[in-house]
Motif scaffolding. Sequence first.
Motif, PDB file in Angstrom:
ATOM      1  N   GLY A  67      -8.288 -29.893 -69.071  1.00  0.00           N
ATOM      2  CA  GLY A  67      -7.296 -30.745 -69.687  1.00  0.00           C
ATOM      3  C   GLY A  67      -6.898 -31.900 -68.790  1.00  0.00           C
ATOM      4  N   THR A  68      -5.873 -32.629 -69.245  1.00  0.00           N
ATOM      5  CA  THR A  68      -5.358 -33.791 -68.538  1.00  0.00           C
ATOM      6  C   THR A  68      -3.888 -33.557 -68.227  1.00  0.00           C
ATOM      7  N   VAL A  69      -3.480 -33.865 -67.008  1.00  0.00           N
ATOM      8  CA  VAL A  69      -2.088 -33.685 -66.606  1.00  0.00           C
ATOM      9  C   VAL A  69      -1.230 -34.700 -67.349  1.00  0.00           C
ATOM     10  N   LYS A  70      -0.172 -34.213 -68.009  1.00  0.00           N
ATOM     11  CA  LYS A  70       0.752 -35.087 -68.740  1.00  0.00           C
ATOM     12  C   LYS A  70       2.083 -35.214 -68.013  1.00  0.00           C
ATOM     13  N   LYS A  71       2.554 -34.130 -67.396  1.00  0.00           N
ATOM     14  CA  LYS A  71       3.860 -34.151 -66.737  1.00  0.00           C
ATOM     15  C   LYS A  71       3.847 -33.136 -65.602  1.00  0.00           C
ATOM     16  N   ILE A  72       4.535 -33.478 -64.503  1.00  0.00           N
ATOM     17  CA  ILE A  72       4.613 -32.594 -63.350  1.00  0.00           C
ATOM     18  C   ILE A  72       6.081 -32.359 -63.015  1.00  0.00           C
ATOM     19  N   ASP A  73       6.482 -31.090 -62.935  1.00  0.00           N
ATOM     20  CA  ASP A  73       7.831 -30.727 -62.533  1.00  0.00           C
ATOM     21  C   ASP A  73       7.735 -30.093 -61.147  1.00  0.00           C
ATOM     22  N   LEU A  74       7.955 -30.903 -60.110  1.00  0.00           N
ATOM     23  CA  LEU A  74       7.801 -30.417 -58.735  1.00  0.00           C
ATOM     24  C   LEU A  74       8.848 -29.372 -58.370  1.00  0.00           C
ATOM     25  N   ALA A  75      10.062 -29.509 -58.915  1.00  0.00           N
ATOM     26  CA  ALA A  75      11.130 -28.564 -58.587  1.00  0.00           C
ATOM     27  C   ALA A  75      10.784 -27.153 -59.062  1.00  0.00           C
ATOM     28  N   ALA A  76      10.233 -27.039 -60.266  1.00  0.00           N
ATOM     29  CA  ALA A  76       9.868 -25.732 -60.822  1.00  0.00           C
ATOM     30  C   ALA A  76       8.432 -25.341 -60.491  1.00  0.00           C
ATOM     31  N   GLY A  77       7.623 -26.286 -60.023  1.00  0.00           N
ATOM     32  CA  GLY A  77       6.220 -26.015 -59.714  1.00  0.00           C
ATOM     33  C   GLY A  77       5.381 -25.826 -60.958  1.00  0.00           C
TER      34      GLY A  77
END
Length: 108
Positions: A67-77
Amino acid sequence: MTELFLSAQAAQGGGSMTSMIIMMVVLFAIMWFFMIRPQQKRQKEIQKFQNSLAEGTQVVTGGGVYGTVKKIDLAAGIVEVEVAKGVVIRVDKGYVFKDMASTPVQGK
């Protein structure tokens, strides 16, 4: 004469113990160079890729989903990966790997 023979055997036994220890150290060194060290290098590369994830990057999840990365939440990993048009799944950042199919092959 018997005492001389027994003392010679004891000396040989001590030498074989030393050679056995040396052989085990050499065996461990070979195993480390051919198995453990390359795995550590691979783990560092994966960690570096996971830390440099960006939106739009082509990835493969630990379960084999492309797939393709759409969103990254660094705080929650957590990484949101689009696997089909309009289908987005949430995946732990530790289970996202580089998509080798989208990486150009060197030398070709």
